[in-house]
Motif scaffolding. Structure first.
Motif, PDB file in Angstrom:
ATOM      1  N   ALA A 114       1.902 -13.722  -2.602  1.00  0.00           N
ATOM      2  CA  ALA A 114       1.313 -12.409  -2.856  1.00  0.00           C
ATOM      3  C   ALA A 114       2.295 -11.311  -2.459  1.00  0.00           C
ATOM      4  O   ALA A 114       3.228 -11.519  -1.685  1.00  0.00           O
ATOM      5  CB  ALA A 114       0.014 -12.263  -2.064  1.00  0.00           C
ATOM      6  N   LEU A 115       2.104 -10.120  -3.020  1.00  0.00           N
ATOM      7  CA  LEU A 115       2.949  -8.979  -2.682  1.00  0.00           C
ATOM      8  C   LEU A 115       2.894  -8.714  -1.189  1.00  0.00           C
ATOM      9  O   LEU A 115       1.841  -8.800  -0.558  1.00  0.00           O
ATOM     10  CB  LEU A 115       2.488  -7.746  -3.453  1.00  0.00           C
ATOM     11  N   GLY A 116       4.054  -8.353  -0.618  1.00  0.00           N
ATOM     12  CA  GLY A 116       4.120  -8.158   0.828  1.00  0.00           C
ATOM     13  C   GLY A 116       4.957  -6.960   1.216  1.00  0.00           C
ATOM     14  O   GLY A 116       4.964  -5.923   0.532  1.00  0.00           O
ATOM     15  N   SER A 117       5.716  -7.103   2.305  1.00  0.00           N
ATOM     16  CA  SER A 117       6.425  -5.970   2.893  1.00  0.00           C
ATOM     17  C   SER A 117       7.499  -5.404   1.972  1.00  0.00           C
ATOM     18  O   SER A 117       7.751  -4.195   1.969  1.00  0.00           O
ATOM     19  CB  SER A 117       7.047  -6.388   4.228  1.00  0.00           C
ATOM     20  N   TYR A 118       8.154  -6.262   1.190  1.00  0.00           N
ATOM     21  CA  TYR A 118       9.187  -5.743   0.285  1.00  0.00           C
ATOM     22  C   TYR A 118       8.568  -4.799  -0.744  1.00  0.00           C
ATOM     23  O   TYR A 118       9.072  -3.709  -0.991  1.00  0.00           O
ATOM     24  CB  TYR A 118       9.912  -6.885  -0.417  1.00  0.00           C
ATOM     25  N   ALA A 119       7.450  -5.229  -1.356  1.00  0.00           N
ATOM     26  CA  ALA A 119       6.775  -4.373  -2.335  1.00  0.00           C
ATOM     27  C   ALA A 119       6.267  -3.098  -1.680  1.00  0.00           C
ATOM     28  O   ALA A 119       6.307  -2.021  -2.280  1.00  0.00           O
ATOM     29  CB  ALA A 119       5.624  -5.131  -2.992  1.00  0.00           C
ATOM     30  N   ALA A 120       5.794  -3.212  -0.433  1.00  0.00           N
ATOM     31  CA  ALA A 120       5.299  -2.021   0.265  1.00  0.00           C
ATOM     32  C   ALA A 120       6.424  -1.029   0.533  1.00  0.00           C
ATOM     33  O   ALA A 120       6.234   0.187   0.490  1.00  0.00           O
ATOM     34  CB  ALA A 120       4.637  -2.426   1.580  1.00  0.00           C
ATOM     35  N   ALA A 194       0.837  -6.614 -10.915  1.00  0.00           N
ATOM     36  CA  ALA A 194       1.809  -5.711 -11.529  1.00  0.00           C
ATOM     37  C   ALA A 194       1.551  -4.258 -11.167  1.00  0.00           C
ATOM     38  O   ALA A 194       2.482  -3.445 -11.168  1.00  0.00           O
ATOM     39  CB  ALA A 194       1.796  -5.891 -13.048  1.00  0.00           C
ATOM     40  N   ASP A 195       0.297  -3.873 -10.882  1.00  0.00           N
ATOM     41  CA  ASP A 195       0.004  -2.485 -10.523  1.00  0.00           C
ATOM     42  C   ASP A 195      -0.330  -2.342  -9.033  1.00  0.00           C
ATOM     43  O   ASP A 195      -0.901  -1.340  -8.622  1.00  0.00           O
ATOM     44  CB  ASP A 195      -1.143  -1.933 -11.373  1.00  0.00           C
ATOM     45  N   GLY A 196       0.027  -3.343  -8.228  1.00  0.00           N
ATOM     46  CA  GLY A 196      -0.264  -3.279  -6.793  1.00  0.00           C
ATOM     47  C   GLY A 196       0.487  -2.156  -6.099  1.00  0.00           C
ATOM     48  O   GLY A 196       1.661  -1.905  -6.367  1.00  0.00           O
ATOM     49  N   ARG A 197      -0.215  -1.461  -5.207  1.00  0.00           N
ATOM     50  CA  ARG A 197       0.394  -0.395  -4.406  1.00  0.00           C
ATOM     51  C   ARG A 197      -0.031  -0.572  -2.961  1.00  0.00           C
ATOM     52  O   ARG A 197      -1.132  -1.039  -2.678  1.00  0.00           O
ATOM     53  CB  ARG A 197      -0.023   0.985  -4.919  1.00  0.00           C
ATOM     54  N   PRO A 198       0.833  -0.181  -2.026  1.00  0.00           N
ATOM     55  CA  PRO A 198       0.508  -0.394  -0.613  1.00  0.00           C
ATOM     56  C   PRO A 198      -0.314   0.748  -0.020  1.00  0.00           C
ATOM     57  O   PRO A 198      -0.191   1.905  -0.424  1.00  0.00           O
ATOM     58  CB  PRO A 198       1.886  -0.462   0.045  1.00  0.00           C
TER      59      PRO A 198
END
Length: 256
Positions: A114-120, A194-198
């Motif tokens: 799952a999306l994590g710290s890099y994406a954040a 694809a549209d996840g945001r932190p």
């Protein structure tokens, strides 16, 4: 790539979608409410693949005898074309079609996390616009469990009025903030990864220390009126006064 190879890839893709949908794997990519649509899409892909294979592998139909006084115009087709070019070579689909097997291998073998710290760190906080706030009182309990998104919204949009002096408990992953200090974050989805945001929270008090990025923690604390700025989009980031924390496993549902 011939029709049979296309059908096999379609079958593998449909099977991979179904496998992800009937387990918790799909929660890494889309919201929970989309499971029925994923299962339906996977079943349609499998059905299309089976029908294609059946059509390609079925025994050939008996050929009708040509009229005695008529010309013979090809073994199968009345227009004289038999699926070969003028040099006796069969037509094939473009080889680039084999790239369709890459998402299949990704779902079956790799299963990205799952999306994590890099994406954040690459995106600005999702709470970047002011909006009217009329939050209900927090539920009973001490501490009361709230999501990172709920706490951040209450802390920003009504300056903690609906939180008061209540103790709250949040779960999220550790990421490194602009000042090099750990922050608490959680990804929110509108539809899929694809549209996840932190959603990001600054931490004061008993800040979790010595943990690498993407470590999941459960923190207990109180509202802090301190605000920071997100270096990515210059939006406000609320803070939490941490009283205690503990490391926890990655939750079944990683997104808010």
């Amino acid at each position: 790539m011939n029709r049979q190879a296309q059908a096999v890839i379609l079958l593998l893709l449909g099977g991979a979608v179904i496998r992800a949908s009937v387990t918790d794997l799909y929660l890494r990519y889309v919201k929970e409410g989309l499971r029925p649509f994923l299962i339906a899409a996977g079943l349609l892909l499998v059905a299309a693949a089976i029908m294609t294979l059946w059509y390609e592998l079925r025994p050939p139909a008996p050929r009708a005898l040509a009229p005695a006084d008529g010309p013979t115009v090809g073994p199968d087709r009345p227009d004289g074309h038999d699926g070969h070019d003028g040099h006796g070579r069969a037509h094939h689909e473009p080889r680039v079609g084999w790239l369709l097997i890459l998402p299949v291998l990704g779902l079956l073998l790799v299963a990205p996390p799952a999306l994590g710290s890099y994406a954040a760190g690459q995106a600005g906080t999702a709470l970047s616009s002011q909006q009217q706030s009329d939050y209900p009182p927090l539920p009973e309990g001490d501490p009361v469990q709230v999501s990172v998104l709920d706490y951040a919204s209450r802390a920003l949009f009504d300056r903690g009025t609906s939180i008061g002096d209540r103790r709250v408990q949040l779960t999220g992953f550790i990421a490194t903030g602009a000042d090099g200090q750990p922050i608490l974050a959680r990804m929110v989805l509108s539809c899929c990864a694809a549209d996840g945001r932190p959603v990001k929270l600054g931490l004061t008090g008993d800040v979790p220390a010595g943990l690498p990025d993407d470590s999941w923690v459960e923190v207990t604390g109180r509202y802090s009126d301190r605000l920071g700025r997100d270096p990515v989009n210059d939006a406000e980031i609320p803070y939490l006064e941490v009283e205690s924390w503990r490391q926890v496993p990655v939750p079944k549902r990683p997104y808010d």
